[in-house]
Design a protein around this motif. Structure first.
Motif, mmCIF file in Angstrom:
data_model
loop_
_atom_site.group_PDB
_atom_site.id
_atom_site.type_symbol
_atom_site.label_atom_id
_atom_site.label_comp_id
_atom_site.label_asym_id
_atom_site.label_seq_id
_atom_site.Cartn_x
_atom_site.Cartn_y
_atom_site.Cartn_z
ATOM 1 N N UNK A 113 0.601 -1.308 0.015
ATOM 2 C CA UNK A 113 -0.113 0.153 -0.170
ATOM 3 C C UNK A 113 1.003 1.382 -0.044
ATOM 4 N N UNK A 114 0.589 2.209 -0.995
ATOM 5 C CA UNK A 114 1.063 3.665 -0.806
ATOM 6 C C UNK A 114 0.326 4.479 0.168
ATOM 7 N N UNK A 115 0.920 5.492 0.632
ATOM 8 C CA UNK A 115 0.409 6.447 1.441
ATOM 9 C C UNK A 115 -0.711 7.155 1.001
ATOM 10 N N UNK A 116 -1.635 7.897 1.821
ATOM 11 C CA UNK A 116 -3.034 8.291 1.310
ATOM 12 C C UNK A 116 -2.517 9.674 0.592
ATOM 13 N N UNK A 117 -3.132 10.026 -0.561
ATOM 14 C CA UNK A 117 -3.069 11.153 -1.312
ATOM 15 C C UNK A 117 -3.496 12.418 -0.586
ATOM 16 N N UNK A 118 -2.697 13.445 -0.361
ATOM 17 C CA UNK A 118 -3.173 14.876 0.068
ATOM 18 C C UNK A 118 -3.773 15.808 -1.029
ATOM 19 N N UNK A 144 -10.056 3.660 -2.513
ATOM 20 C CA UNK A 144 -11.038 4.667 -1.879
ATOM 21 C C UNK A 144 -11.057 4.854 -0.478
ATOM 22 N N UNK A 145 -11.350 5.843 0.200
ATOM 23 C CA UNK A 145 -11.330 6.061 1.521
ATOM 24 C C UNK A 145 -12.390 4.831 2.049
ATOM 25 N N UNK A 146 -13.396 4.464 1.603
ATOM 26 C CA UNK A 146 -14.097 3.539 2.087
ATOM 27 C C UNK A 146 -13.487 2.008 2.107
ATOM 28 N N UNK A 147 -12.185 1.768 1.447
ATOM 29 C CA UNK A 147 -11.629 0.739 1.430
ATOM 30 C C UNK A 147 -11.778 -0.102 0.074
ATOM 31 N N UNK A 148 -12.850 0.199 -0.756
ATOM 32 C CA UNK A 148 -13.038 -0.534 -1.989
ATOM 33 C C UNK A 148 -12.054 -0.445 -2.913
ATOM 34 N N UNK A 149 -11.526 -1.122 -3.731
ATOM 35 C CA UNK A 149 -10.342 -0.959 -4.694
ATOM 36 C C UNK A 149 -10.758 -1.266 -6.237
ATOM 37 N N UNK A 150 -10.321 -0.417 -7.113
ATOM 38 C CA UNK A 150 -10.622 -0.461 -8.622
ATOM 39 C C UNK A 150 -9.321 -0.749 -9.116
ATOM 40 N N UNK A 151 -9.218 -1.859 -10.051
ATOM 41 C CA UNK A 151 -8.163 -2.099 -10.725
ATOM 42 C C UNK A 151 -7.946 -1.267 -11.753
ATOM 43 N N UNK A 152 -6.736 -0.420 -11.908
ATOM 44 C CA UNK A 152 -6.558 0.457 -12.895
ATOM 45 C C UNK A 152 -5.467 0.212 -14.088
ATOM 46 N N UNK A 153 -4.699 -1.070 -13.477
ATOM 47 C CA UNK A 153 -3.719 -1.440 -14.397
ATOM 48 C C UNK A 153 -3.463 -2.849 -13.899
ATOM 49 N N UNK A 154 -2.748 -3.402 -15.024
ATOM 50 C CA UNK A 154 -2.404 -4.962 -14.874
ATOM 51 C C UNK A 154 -1.348 -5.247 -15.785
ATOM 52 N N UNK A 171 -7.274 9.673 -12.793
ATOM 53 C CA UNK A 171 -7.068 10.538 -11.849
ATOM 54 C C UNK A 171 -7.318 9.984 -10.458
ATOM 55 N N UNK A 172 -6.111 9.877 -9.616
ATOM 56 C CA UNK A 172 -6.203 9.568 -8.350
ATOM 57 C C UNK A 172 -6.754 10.563 -7.607
ATOM 58 N N UNK A 173 -7.711 10.473 -6.816
ATOM 59 C CA UNK A 173 -8.508 11.425 -5.959
ATOM 60 C C UNK A 173 -7.842 11.640 -4.711
ATOM 61 N N UNK A 174 -7.930 12.829 -4.037
ATOM 62 C CA UNK A 174 -7.439 13.179 -2.758
ATOM 63 C C UNK A 174 -8.132 12.171 -1.728
ATOM 64 N N UNK A 175 -7.245 11.773 -0.768
ATOM 65 C CA UNK A 175 -7.982 10.519 0.156
ATOM 66 C C UNK A 175 -7.618 9.226 -0.358
ATOM 67 N N UNK A 176 -7.535 8.888 -1.524
ATOM 68 C CA UNK A 176 -7.323 7.780 -1.921
ATOM 69 C C UNK A 176 -5.784 7.228 -1.940
ATOM 70 N N UNK A 177 -5.436 5.859 -2.266
ATOM 71 C CA UNK A 177 -4.220 5.347 -2.151
ATOM 72 C C UNK A 177 -3.925 4.466 -3.208
ATOM 73 N N UNK A 178 -2.663 4.393 -3.633
ATOM 74 C CA UNK A 178 -2.333 3.059 -4.408
ATOM 75 C C UNK A 178 -1.934 1.796 -3.812
ATOM 76 N N UNK A 179 -2.560 0.891 -4.553
ATOM 77 C CA UNK A 179 -2.165 -0.503 -3.931
ATOM 78 C C UNK A 179 -1.699 -1.635 -4.968
ATOM 79 N N UNK A 180 -0.718 -2.337 -4.632
ATOM 80 C CA UNK A 180 -0.399 -3.380 -5.687
ATOM 81 C C UNK A 180 -0.709 -4.723 -5.086
ATOM 82 N N UNK A 181 -1.260 -5.925 -5.900
ATOM 83 C CA UNK A 181 -1.441 -7.159 -5.605
ATOM 84 C C UNK A 181 -0.462 -7.989 -6.591
#
Length: 555
Positions: free
Chosen positions: A422-427, A459-469, A493-503
């Motif tokens: 997990x990456x840090x939360x975007x400001x 997203x801030x609610x914990x849901x995750x959308x795949x954007x690349x693979x 566009x990565x929104x404020x409050x979101x974060x990147x994640x790798x699986x």
């Protein structure tokens, strides 16, 4: 016994005239001709023609070609929709890919000889009927003035070469060998599903063949004794005469890697690159959009919904054909790249891809499961298991309609056989536009290892959308190897409050054929064995992710 749904040809549209076009070897190819209603004097004169060559029934509901033809004819075009050789009403063998160059040429030649044709032809279509455009362009027919292929590639559907001795290969799609057993087994389409829990796919294929009472030529050329017949007799499809191309790619199209491979090849052919135009949309293979209204996120679209879809699908093509087919306007007025910044509902224009000003940013995985801008100095490892009896499930039930399901992939990351970083939360917002790649050093106690990398927007609610693979297969996997894994291109566009994640995982089933753990053919299956996979963290071989940032800063 397998439950097989046979789909015969639908009734031909009353708006069309049915014709048979004789190919050079005497085979008759079925086509429907649509002519504009004669409302003005110019409508009665010979005019420009749009050709659509497809294997999914020129008259059927799946591709709604009669509605597409009606839309094109309202803009003054003549339309020829044709069943490719061996499909539905066309004669010949159902042999996918290999006859499309010559049959495309012969069909264009026939069009130029008709009284309603002025000798100028263009082509449009998705997927296989995007591929038939590349094939017709490769034929070199001078009457072909422009093409508009969407969500496709010149190597569409080609299986992994089993005689390849390289240590790395593509991971085989689950649909590869099923396609010639369903869409290209005979004239009709045959819809059936294997028992995905059995995984002895080759045996199930033979059961189906026995049930049908005959073999399929398309399947037999690929399995069990692979023969890859040349689909472009002259070699590279870009070796000869170039054709102005509006090339549409979807950010979530599972076939997008094939499209981007063609983009890179075209860049090495200046005559093609000179009039190659990219359009990149927030769509999947079935043209569902990220921003689709919930009422339209249905597989069986109504005629009203299809008609509402046509302008956004066809208008860019019509604008392109106005210039390159009808000679109206200037090519300099057409942007070289039109692309969506997904997550914003914006379409942008640029002269290049990636856009000017984009820069590369690299992040490193840490032993603590984080993504950092600092590469760890110490070398450690993370391990996970690949259990053929407990595979990582594909997140969408239909890989071609990923955005129909719009799955939350966060639960996949909770599995013990998936590594998560997990990456840090975007400001602040960050715009990504360009390639994404991963560098991994991996090994296995099994002979063959599949490595899947998924990039997610959490997203801030914990849901995750795949954007690349991306994914790659490693042979002789007991010997560690550093892999460069292409995760494709992204405009997001990565929104404020979101974060990147790798699986990171070793299966994505049933979208991709899983490894049995023994090195055996995954289509044939057989005995299985659990493998222990190892990933290097830190040091010179650190696991890293490189993204392309257009605006903003990743923390």
């Amino acid at each position: 016994m397998h439950d097989v749904l046979r789909i015969p040809p639908a009734p031909e549209s009353p708006l069309s005239s049915a014709v048979r076009i004789r190919a050079r070897d005497g085979v008759l190819l079925a086509a429907d001709v649509y002519l504009p209603a004669v409302g003005e004097e110019t409508d009665a004169l010979p005019g420009d023609t749009i050709l659509i060559r497809l294997p999914y029934d020129k008259s059927g509901v799946y591709c709604f070609i009669p509605l597409v033809a009606e839309y094109f004819t309202r803009h003054g075009y003549r339309v020829v929709a044709q069943d490719v050789r061996g499909k539905f009403r066309s004669e010949g063998d159902a042999l996918l890919f290999v006859n499309e160059v010559d049959d495309g040429y012969d069909t264009i030649e026939w069009i130029t000889q008709q009284s309603w044709s002025n000798g100028r032809v263009a082509m449009w279509g998705d997927s296989y009927y995007g591929y038939t455009q590349w094939a017709a362009a490769a034929s070199g027919h001078p009457a072909l003035k422009a093409i508009s292929p969407r969500v496709t590639g010149t190597r569409l559907g080609e299986p992994v070469r089993r005689d390849d001795t390289a240590r790395t290969r593509r991971v085989e799609w689950g649909v590869t060998y099923m396609y010639p057993l369903t869409q290209f087994f005979e004239n009709d389409a045959l819809h059936w599903e294997p028992d995905w829990s059995r995984r002895d796919f080759a045996a199930q294929a033979e059961e189906f063949i026995d049930q049908m009472g005959r073999r399929g030529l398309s399947y037999d050329q690929w399995y069990p004794h692979q023969v890859l017949l040349p689909r472009f007799p002259q070699g590279s499809p870009f070796a000869g005469r170039s054709v102005p191309t509006l090339h549409t790619i979807g950010w979530w199209d599972n076939c997008a890697p094939l499209s981007w491979a063609d983009v890179e090849t075209i860049r090495r052919h200046p005559n093609w690159d000179a009039h190659h135009y990219l359009r990149i949309e927030p769509i999947d293979h079935e043209s569902f959009r990220l921003d689709e209204e919930p009422i339209d996120r249905v597989m069986e679209r109504s005629e009203e919904q299809i008609r509402a879809l046509l302008p956004r699908t066809l208008d860019p093509t019509l604008e392109f054909f106005e210039v390159f087919v009808r000679g109206k306007g200037s090519a300099t007025a057409i942007p070289r790249v039109t692309w969506s910044l997904a997550g914003t509902n914006e379409m942008r224009e640029s002269s290049t891809w990636p856009p000017e000003g984009a820069r590369s940013v690299t992040r490193y995985a840490t032993a603590a499961g984080e993504l950092s801008d600092v590469r760890p100095d110490s070398v450690t490892t993370r391990q996970w298991t690949h259990d053929p009896d407990d595979l990582v499930p594909s997140s969408a039930p239909d890989a071609f309609a990923f955005l129909l399901a719009l799955p939350d992939e966060a639960p996949v990351g909770e599995r013990a056989d998936v590594l998560r970083f997990d990456g840090p939360v975007l400001e602040a917002d960050v715009d990504l536009a360009g390639p994404v790649t991963a560098r991994v050093r991996v090994s296995s106690d099994g002979p063959v290892m599949d490595c899947f990398i998924r990039l997610l927007d959490v997203a801030p609610d914990g849901s995750a959308l795949r954007i690349a693979r991306g994914q790659l297969q490693l042979h002789d996997a007991a010997v560690a190897e550093t892999l460069q894994i292409d995760l494709g291109q992204i405009g997001y566009r990565l929104r404020t409050g979101h974060r990147l994640r790798i699986h990171v995982s070793s299966s994505d089933y049933p979208e991709f054929l899983p490894q049995p753990g023994t090195g055996a053919d995954p289509w044939a299956w057989g005995d299985t064995r659990t493998n222990l996979q190892t990933l290097v963290i830190g040091g010179e071989s650190a696991f890293s992710l490189t993204l392309t940032v257009l605006e903003g800063n990743l923390p």
